[in-house]
Design a protein around this motif. Structure first.
Motif, short mmCIF file in Angstrom:
data_model
loop_
_atom_site.label_atom_id
_atom_site.label_comp_id
_atom_site.label_asym_id
_atom_site.label_seq_id
_atom_site.Cartn_x
_atom_site.Cartn_y
_atom_site.Cartn_z
N ALA A 1 0.70 -1.13 0.05
CA ALA A 1 0.08 0.05 -0.10
C ALA A 1 0.80 1.07 -0.06
CB ALA A 1 -0.89 -0.15 1.24
N LYS A 2 2.03 1.23 0.89
CA LYS A 2 2.81 2.08 0.70
C LYS A 2 3.25 2.53 -0.70
CE LYS A 2 4.42 1.99 5.50
NZ LYS A 2 5.80 1.87 6.54
N LEU A 3 3.85 1.47 -1.62
CA LEU A 3 4.27 1.67 -2.76
C LEU A 3 3.28 2.24 -3.64
CD1 LEU A 3 6.45 -1.57 -3.10
CD2 LEU A 3 7.31 0.72 -2.57
N ASN A 4 2.03 1.66 -3.62
CA ASN A 4 0.93 2.05 -4.59
C ASN A 4 0.08 3.33 -4.20
OD1 ASN A 4 1.36 -0.40 -5.92
ND2 ASN A 4 -0.25 -1.62 -4.92
N GLY A 5 0.49 3.73 -3.03
CA GLY A 5 -0.13 5.13 -2.45
C GLY A 5 -1.37 4.88 -2.04
N SER A 6 -2.02 3.66 -1.69
CA SER A 6 -3.17 3.64 -1.08
C SER A 6 -3.21 4.15 0.28
CB SER A 6 -3.22 2.14 -0.90
OG SER A 6 -3.56 1.59 -2.04
N ASP A 7 -4.39 5.03 0.56
CA ASP A 7 -4.79 5.90 1.78
C ASP A 7 -5.00 4.75 2.99
OD1 ASP A 7 -4.28 7.95 0.34
OD2 ASP A 7 -6.46 8.10 -0.03
#
Length: 626
Positions: A498-504
Motif C-alpha cells: 500500500a505504501k508503494l501504490n499510494g493507497s490511503d
C-alpha cells in the motif's frame, strides 16, 4: 497503611487532601478511577484496583449525593485495612457538617480527620482481638451433643431429617440416601392425601371426582381424523409444489469457457455477464447511510409525552395512591435504598428484556442507586421517574464516545505523514467481518479515499475468494497470498504494498475465531503486535446478549496476555452487525460498550454496501427505557 484520602466535588474541584499522610501516589490512580469507574457508571462496585507505573493500589469511595461530594481513600493493594469503610463514613458525616459551597479551603479539618482515623483504627484493633479471643466450643461438649444426637437417631435420619423404618409408626416409609438420591419410594408428609410408590401410581381421595373415559375416547377419534386430513393436505401441497418448482440447468466444465464464466457467476442477480457486472453494481449502490444525518423522530417523543401524561393522572383504584401522591407533592428528606429498590428492580427487568446482559443490568442499577442514595427527592416528583432520569443520564454517558471516532480525519492525518491508515477487523465466526469490511470500503470510496483490501484470513476455505468477489465488485485492489500462510506476514506485506501504490487505507480481513481458541488468538495477537494498526475493530452481532460480555472481555484478555509488548493493543472500536434483525432488542450495544469501554463506530443494518450507519445514542437510550 493509608496512602491518601481526598474529598472533591463531582465537578472535579479538590476541597481537601490529607496532609498528615504525605505520601506521593505513583501514577494517577484518582484520574483512572474517575475515567474508568465513575464516568462509566461502575460506582456501584465495592472497590477499584489500580496497577500501573510499578504501583498497586486499592481505592474505595463513597458519595454524599445531596452535597455532590466524593470521598476517596487510597491504600496499598497488598494490605487489607478493615477500618477504611468505617473511616470514610465518619469523614463523610463530619465533613458534611462543616461544608459550605462557597468555601474551597478546609485546613481546619486536619485535626478532625486525625481523631477520626485514630478512632477507626482503635475499633479495628478491638474487632481483631475479639475475634481472636472468641472461645471455641470444647471437645467434651461436642461429644455430649453427638451422643445425644445418637440416642435420638431412631427418630431422625442423618441426612434428610425424615423418619426411619424403625421410628414413628405413623411416618411414611422412605429415606433419602447420603448422596441425595431416593431409595425408590416417594417420601410424603403425614398430612398429604397422596401416597406415591416406585412405579409412579397415585391413590387420590374420593372427593376429586371420577374421570369420564368416554370423553377421552371421543377426543382421540376426532384427533385421529384431523391428523389424517392434515397428512392428506400436506401430501397434496407437496405434490403441487414439486410440479411447480423446476430446477434450472447448470453449466459444467464441458461447456465453452465464456459460457462457463457467465453462467457460474451468481453474484449478479440480474443475470448480466461478469464484465458489465462491475459497472452496474457500482452505479446502483447509491449513497451510504453513514453520510445521512439521522434525525430522531419527534413522533416517539410526542407518544412518550402522552404516556407520561396518562401515568401522571391519579388512579384511585390503586392501593396507597393518596399516600404516594402526598409524598410526591411534599417531597422526601433523603432517598434511602429501600425507596429505590422497587424502581430499580423494574428497571433491571426492563433492560434484560431488551437483551442487556444480566451482569451489566445489575451493575448499572447498583451505580444508579449509589448516585441517588441520600439525595433529596424534589416536590411533585416520583421515585420511579427520578430513577429513570438517572438511568437515562447514565446510559447516554456510557454510549457517548469519550474520544473522536472520525475515521476520515484520522485517514487524512495519516496521509499527511505518508503512511496508510490500517484497520484490522476481528471477531468470532460468522458475524459478517468480510461483508462489513466491504461496506466500510465502499463508504471510504465515496469520500475519495483510495482503499486496498488485505486477505489475511488464511484459515477458512473460501475466505480469499469471498473477499476477492467484493474487491472485484467495488473495483478495489486486493492483496492476497493464498492459504496456510502466516497472517501477520501477509498483513505486513500488504501494508508495504500500500505504501508503494499510494493507497490511503488498508482494510485487513482476519479469520473468525472463538475467544477460547488460544492458537488463533495467539496468531491474532502476533498480527496486531507486528503491524501496529491504527484501529482494531471488533465485529460483533447485535443478536447476542450475555455472550457479548464473554466475547469482548476474553478477546481483550487474550490480546493482553498473549502480546509480548508491555503495553498491549486492545480493541479500539466496535462494529455491530445484523442490527436490522433485532427489533427493539438493542441491549447488545450497551453490553459491548460497557464491558470494553470502546465506542460503537459502525452499525450494519442490511445486505447491500450502503447499509452502514452511525449509532444513534438517543434512539438507543429511548428504546432501552421504553
Amino acid at each position: 497503611m493509608l496512602e491518601q484520602l481526598l474529598i472533591f466535588t463531582r465537578g472535579g474541584l479538590i476541597l481537601w487532601t490529607c496532609k498528615q499522610l504525605g505520601n506521593a501516589l505513583k501514577g494517577s490512580p484518582i484520574d483512572t478511577l474517575i475515567r474508568s469507574c465513575l464516568l462509566e457508571e461502575r460506582s456501584g462496585a465495592a472497590s477499584f484496583d489500580y496497577t500501573a507505573s510499578g504501583a498497586a493500589y486499592t481505592l474505595k469511595w463513597t458519595f454524599h449525593n445531596e452535597l455532590g461530594l466524593v470521598f476517596v481513600a487510597v491504600y496499598q493493594k497488598i494490605l487489607h485495612l478493615l477500618y477504611v469503610d468505617e473511616l470514610l463514613a465518619m469523614v463523610k458525616q463530619s465533613f458534611a457538617e462543616i461544608y459550605d459551597p462557597k468555601r474551597t479551603v478546609y485546613d481546619d479539618f486536619d485535626e478532625t480527620f486525625r481523631q477520626l482515623r485514630k478512632e477507626a483504627e482503635a475499633r479495628a484493633e478491638e474487632m481483631k482481638k475479639s475475634k481472636q479471643v472468641g472461645k471455641p466450643v470444647s471437645s467434651g461438649k461436642k461429644q455430649g451433643q453427638v451422643q445425644k444426637a445418637g440416642r435420638g437417631g431412631d427418630k431422625q435420619s442423618n441426612e434428610g431429617g425424615l423418619a426411619s423404618d424403625g421410628g414413628d409408626g405413623n411416618a411414611v416409609k422412605g429415606r433419602r440416601l447420603e448422596n441425595g438420591i431416593s431409595n425408590g419410594n416417594h417420601v410424603v408428609s403425614k398430612e398429604s392425601n397422596v401416597v406415591g410408590n416406585a412405579n409412579g401410581k397415585e391413590n387420590t381421595s374420593s372427593n376429586l371426582g371420577a374421570f369420564d373415559v368416554n370423553k377421552l375416547k371421543s377426543r382421540s377419534k376426532v384427533g385421529k381424523k384431523t391428523e389424517k386430513t392434515a397428512t392428506l393436505d400436506s401430501k397434496g401441497s407437496k405434490a403441487e409444489a414439486k410440479k411447480k418448482i423446476t430446477k434450472k440447468n447448470r453449466v459444467w466444465d464441458d461447456a465453452p469457457q465464456e459460457v462457463r464464466e457467465s453462467k457460474l457467476d451468481f453474484t449478479d442477480t440480474k443475470g448480466e455477464n461478469a464484465d458489465n457486472n462491475i459497472e452496474v453494481v457500482a452505479a446502483d449502490h447509491g449513497e451510504s447511510m453513514m453520510d445521512r444525518e439521522e434525525d430522531y423522530s419527534s413522533e416517539s417523543d410526542a407518544e412518550e409525552e402522552e404516556e407520561v401524561g396518562k401515568e401522571s393522572k391519579p388512579d384511585p383504584k390503586k392501593k396507597g395512591w393518596f399516600s404516594s401522591m402526598f409524598q410526591s407533592i411534599a417531597g422526601k428528606a433523603n432517598l434511602e435504598r429501600s425507596d429505590l429498590e422497587p424502581a430499580l428492580k423494574a428497571l433491571k427487568d426492563r433492560l434484560m428484556t431488551k437483551n442487556v446482559a444480566e451482569e451489566i443490568a445489575e451493575k448499572l442499577c447498583e451505580s444508579v442507586a449509589a448516585s441517588l442514595e441520600g439525595k433529596k427527592l424534589g416536590s411533585f416528583t416520583r421515585v420511579s421517574s427520578t430513577v429513570q432520569a438517572a438511568m437515562e443520564e447514565a446510559l447516554v454517558r456510557i454510549l457517548t464516545p469519550r474520544r473522536s471516532i472520525d475515521i476520515l480525519r484520522d485517514v487524512h492525518a495519516a496521509k499527511e505523514q505518508r503512511k496508510p491508515y490500517v484497520v484490522v477487523f476481528v471477531g468470532v465466526n460468522g458475524v459478517g467481518k468480510s461483508t462489513n469490511l466491504a461496506k466500510v470500503a465502499y463508504w471510504l470510496q465515496q469520500h475519495q479515499v483510495s482503499v486496498m483490501m488485505a486477505a489475511c484470513d488464511t484459515f477458512r476455505s473460501g475466505a480469499v475468494e469471498q473477499l476477492r468477489t467484493h474487491a472485484r465488485r467495488l473495483q478495489i485492489p486486493i492483496f492476497e497470498k493464498g492459504y496456510e500462510k502466516d497472517p501477520a506476514v501477509v498483513a505486513k506485506e500488504a501494508i508495504q504494498e500500500a505504501k508503494l501504490n499510494g493507497s490511503d487505507v488498508v482494510l485487513v480481513d482476519t479469520a473468525g475465531r472463538m475467544q477460547d481458541n488460544e492458537p488463533l488468538m495467539r496468531a491474532l495477537s502476533k498480527l496486531i503486535y507486528i503491524n501496529n494498526p491504527d484501529l482494531v475493530l471488533f465485529v460483533g452481532e447485535a443478536l447476542v446478549g450475555n455472550d457479548a460480555v464473554d466475547q469482548l472481555s476474553k478477546f481483550n484478555q487474550k490480546l493482553a496476555d498473549l502480546s509480548p509488548s508491555p503495553n498491549p493493543r486492545l480493541i479500539d472500536g466496535i462494529l455491530l452487525t445484523k442490527f436490522d434483525t433485532i427489533d427493539d432488542k438493542v441491549g447488545a450495544a450497551l453490553s459491548m460498550v460497557y464491558i470494553s469501554g470502546s465506542p460503537v463506530m459502525f452499525v450494519g443494518c442490511g445486505q447491500s454496501y450502503t447499509d452502514l450507519k452511525k449509532l444513534n445514542v438517543k434512539s438507543i437510550v429511548k428504546t432501552l427505557l421504553k
